[in-house]
Design an enzyme around this catalytic site. Sequence first.
Site, mmCIF file in Angstrom:
data_model
loop_
_atom_site.group_PDB
_atom_site.id
_atom_site.type_symbol
_atom_site.label_atom_id
_atom_site.label_comp_id
_atom_site.label_asym_id
_atom_site.label_seq_id
_atom_site.Cartn_x
_atom_site.Cartn_y
_atom_site.Cartn_z
ATOM 1 N N CYS A 116 24.927 34.275 63.491
ATOM 2 C CA CYS A 116 25.899 33.642 64.417
ATOM 3 C C CYS A 116 27.011 32.903 63.689
ATOM 4 O O CYS A 116 28.043 32.586 64.289
ATOM 5 C CB CYS A 116 25.187 32.667 65.346
ATOM 6 S SG CYS A 116 23.986 33.452 66.411
ATOM 7 N N HIS A 256 29.792 26.561 67.999
ATOM 8 C CA HIS A 256 29.092 27.795 68.357
ATOM 9 C C HIS A 256 28.532 27.646 69.775
ATOM 10 O O HIS A 256 28.002 26.593 70.130
ATOM 11 C CB HIS A 256 27.968 28.054 67.352
ATOM 12 C CG HIS A 256 27.141 29.251 67.712
ATOM 13 N ND1 HIS A 256 27.712 30.449 68.079
ATOM 14 C CD2 HIS A 256 25.792 29.434 67.775
ATOM 15 C CE1 HIS A 256 26.742 31.312 68.343
ATOM 16 N NE2 HIS A 256 25.578 30.720 68.181
ATOM 17 N N ASN A 285 25.292 33.364 74.687
ATOM 18 C CA ASN A 285 25.470 33.325 73.234
ATOM 19 C C ASN A 285 25.849 34.722 72.738
ATOM 20 O O ASN A 285 25.015 35.624 72.758
ATOM 21 C CB ASN A 285 24.167 32.835 72.594
ATOM 22 C CG ASN A 285 24.251 32.714 71.077
ATOM 23 O OD1 ASN A 285 25.219 33.147 70.470
ATOM 24 N ND2 ASN A 285 23.226 32.143 70.484
HETATM 25 O O1 UT7 Z 1 22.682 31.286 68.044
HETATM 26 C C1 UT7 Z 1 21.667 30.827 67.168
HETATM 27 C C2 UT7 Z 1 21.147 29.601 67.603
HETATM 28 N N1 UT7 Z 1 20.301 29.703 68.765
HETATM 29 C C3 UT7 Z 1 20.073 28.580 69.383
HETATM 30 O O2 UT7 Z 1 20.643 27.611 68.998
HETATM 31 C C4 UT7 Z 1 19.047 28.499 70.506
HETATM 32 C C5 UT7 Z 1 18.280 27.219 70.329
HETATM 33 N N2 UT7 Z 1 17.247 26.970 71.292
HETATM 34 C C6 UT7 Z 1 17.457 26.771 72.610
HETATM 35 O O3 UT7 Z 1 18.572 26.905 73.083
HETATM 36 C C7 UT7 Z 1 16.311 26.299 73.455
HETATM 37 O O4 UT7 Z 1 15.233 25.953 72.641
HETATM 38 C C8 UT7 Z 1 15.833 27.336 74.525
HETATM 39 C C9 UT7 Z 1 16.871 27.467 75.608
HETATM 40 C C10 UT7 Z 1 15.589 28.677 73.854
HETATM 41 C C11 UT7 Z 1 14.533 26.874 75.184
HETATM 42 O O5 UT7 Z 1 14.706 25.590 75.736
HETATM 43 P P1 UT7 Z 1 13.592 24.467 75.486
HETATM 44 O O6 UT7 Z 1 13.979 23.308 76.301
HETATM 45 O O7 UT7 Z 1 13.500 24.286 73.995
HETATM 46 O O8 UT7 Z 1 12.305 25.131 76.092
HETATM 47 P P2 UT7 Z 1 10.932 25.501 75.374
HETATM 48 O O9 UT7 Z 1 11.095 26.636 74.430
HETATM 49 O O10 UT7 Z 1 10.342 24.246 74.855
HETATM 50 O O11 UT7 Z 1 10.096 26.030 76.615
HETATM 51 C C12 UT7 Z 1 9.742 25.186 77.694
HETATM 52 C C13 UT7 Z 1 8.927 26.003 78.702
HETATM 53 C C14 UT7 Z 1 7.811 26.821 78.083
HETATM 54 O O12 UT7 Z 1 6.705 26.726 78.933
HETATM 55 P P3 UT7 Z 1 5.466 25.751 78.573
HETATM 56 O O13 UT7 Z 1 4.987 26.228 77.250
HETATM 57 O O14 UT7 Z 1 6.072 24.388 78.528
HETATM 58 O O15 UT7 Z 1 4.548 26.005 79.711
HETATM 59 C C15 UT7 Z 1 8.343 28.228 78.105
HETATM 60 O O16 UT7 Z 1 7.300 29.186 78.245
HETATM 61 O O17 UT7 Z 1 9.778 26.926 79.370
HETATM 62 C C16 UT7 Z 1 9.182 28.220 79.348
HETATM 63 N N3 UT7 Z 1 10.246 29.222 79.316
HETATM 64 C C17 UT7 Z 1 10.867 29.691 80.410
HETATM 65 N N4 UT7 Z 1 10.687 29.418 81.716
HETATM 66 C C18 UT7 Z 1 11.482 30.055 82.597
HETATM 67 C C19 UT7 Z 1 10.809 29.805 78.225
HETATM 68 N N5 UT7 Z 1 11.786 30.649 78.611
HETATM 69 C C20 UT7 Z 1 11.835 30.601 79.957
HETATM 70 C C21 UT7 Z 1 12.622 31.233 80.931
HETATM 71 N N6 UT7 Z 1 12.422 30.913 82.224
HETATM 72 N N7 UT7 Z 1 13.589 32.110 80.605
#
Ligand code: UT7
Length: 330
Positions: A116, A256, A285
Site C-alpha cells: 500500500c 493512506h 482501501n
Molecule cells: O492497507 C494496509 C493497512 N490495512 C489496514 O490498515 C487495516 C487495519 N485494520 C483494520 O482496519 C481493522 O482492524 C479491521 C477493520 C480489519 C477490523 O476492525 P477491529 O475493530 O480491529 O475488529 P476485530 O478484528 O478486532 O474484530 C472484532 C470482531 C471479531 O469478532 P469477535 O472475535 O470479537 O467475536 C470479528 O470476528 O468483529 C468480527 N468481524 C466482523 N463482524 C462483522 C470481523 N470482520 C467482520 C465483518 N462483519 N466484516
Amino acid sequence: MDLPRTVSIIGTGSYVPEKVLTNHDLEKIVETTDEWIHSRTGMRERHIAAPGQASSDLGTEAAKAALADAGIEAGELDLLIVATLSPDMFFPSTACFVQEKIGAKNAYCYDLGAACSGFLFALDAAKNQIASGAVKTALVIGTEKMSTFIDWEDRGTCILFGDGAGAAVLQAGGEGRGIMKSVMGSDGSLADLLWTPGGGSRNPISHEMIDQRQQYLKMRGREVFKHAVVRMTEAVVQALEKNDVGVDEIKCFIPHQANIRIIDAIAKRLGIADRIYTNVEKYANTSSAALAIALDEAVKDGTIQKGDLVALTVFGGGFTWGANVLEWNR
Ligand code: UT7
C-alpha cells in the site's frame, strides 16, 4: 556540484471501474452488516473491476487522465513506474503493459513493490531520478485490482478493499519547492501480519496451496491497525522536520485510505483533524492507488490550491511506511 533541481507534479489523474459494490451487497456474500463495516472502517462502497479488466487497464485510464491534465504526450515520458501488489502477471512488469497502451515509447519502465505504500515510494524514486538530472519527465502510477487477490469467503478482509488507479506526471522545474524530501521505512520482521503467502517461489502454486486458500491476502487486522497509526504519525512528524515545515503550515493532509479510525487517530495525535482529506467511504482501501486517487480528487475539487503545502503519508505490507511534503505549484 549543481544544486538539486525542483521537481513538480504537473498533472494528476485517476480512474475507478464502473461496478460499485456496497456494504449491503457484501451482506449477501459474507456474514456482515453495513452498520459493522461503516462503524469499524468508515467505508460505504467500493468499485470492482470487470473480469476482463487487469491492473494495467485501470492504470492506463489514470495515466491518460494525468497526461491530459499535464498537457503532454506519452512520447515525452522518460520513465514510467507502476506501484502495484496486483500486477497483470509476475512478469513482464505491469509498467510495460501500460507503456504499450499509452504509447510511451521513450520511457524505461518498471514495477515497484511496496504494497500500500507503493505510490509514495514510486513518487520518491521518480523525483530523485529527475532531481539528479538522469531524466526529465516521469509518470508514476498506483494501480490495483485487489478484488482478484482477496478471499471472498473471509469477512475480515474482503470488505476492506476496492479496485482503482491514480497517476501523477512529474517534471523538472516549477516554482517553489515542489516535491520535497521523503521519510520512508520498512520492517520485514512483521511481514506475516499482512501478506499473500501462496503462489510465489516460497509456496508455489499447487492443489494443496489453493485448497488452503494461500493465494489470497491474509491480515491480522488489529495488529496492523496499531502499527499503521504509530508509523504514519511518526513519519509525518519526521517528514515535517526534515523539510523544515511546521504542522500548522500544512493546508491539506492526505493519509493512506485504509480505515477512517486509523485516519482519525493520526489526525488527533497531530492536531490536524480539520485538514484531513479522505475518500475511504467511496472507494474503501485501494492499496497503492489510494493516495494517488485522493491526491487527484483533492486537486480537482479545489481542496488543494496553488502555493499550498500538502503532507502525504502511507503504510502497508512489509511493513512499509513513509511521508512526504509537497508545495503545490500549479
Ligand atoms: O492497507 C494496509 C493497512 N490495512 C489496514 O490498515 C487495516 C487495519 N485494520 C483494520 O482496519 C481493522 O482492524 C479491521 C477493520 C480489519 C477490523 O476492525 P477491529 O475493530 O480491529 O475488529 P476485530 O478484528 O478486532 O474484530 C472484532 C470482531 C471479531 O469478532 P469477535 O472475535 O470479537 O467475536 C470479528 O470476528 O468483529 C468480527 N468481524 C466482523 N463482524 C462483522 C470481523 N470482520 C467482520 C465483518 N462483519 N466484516
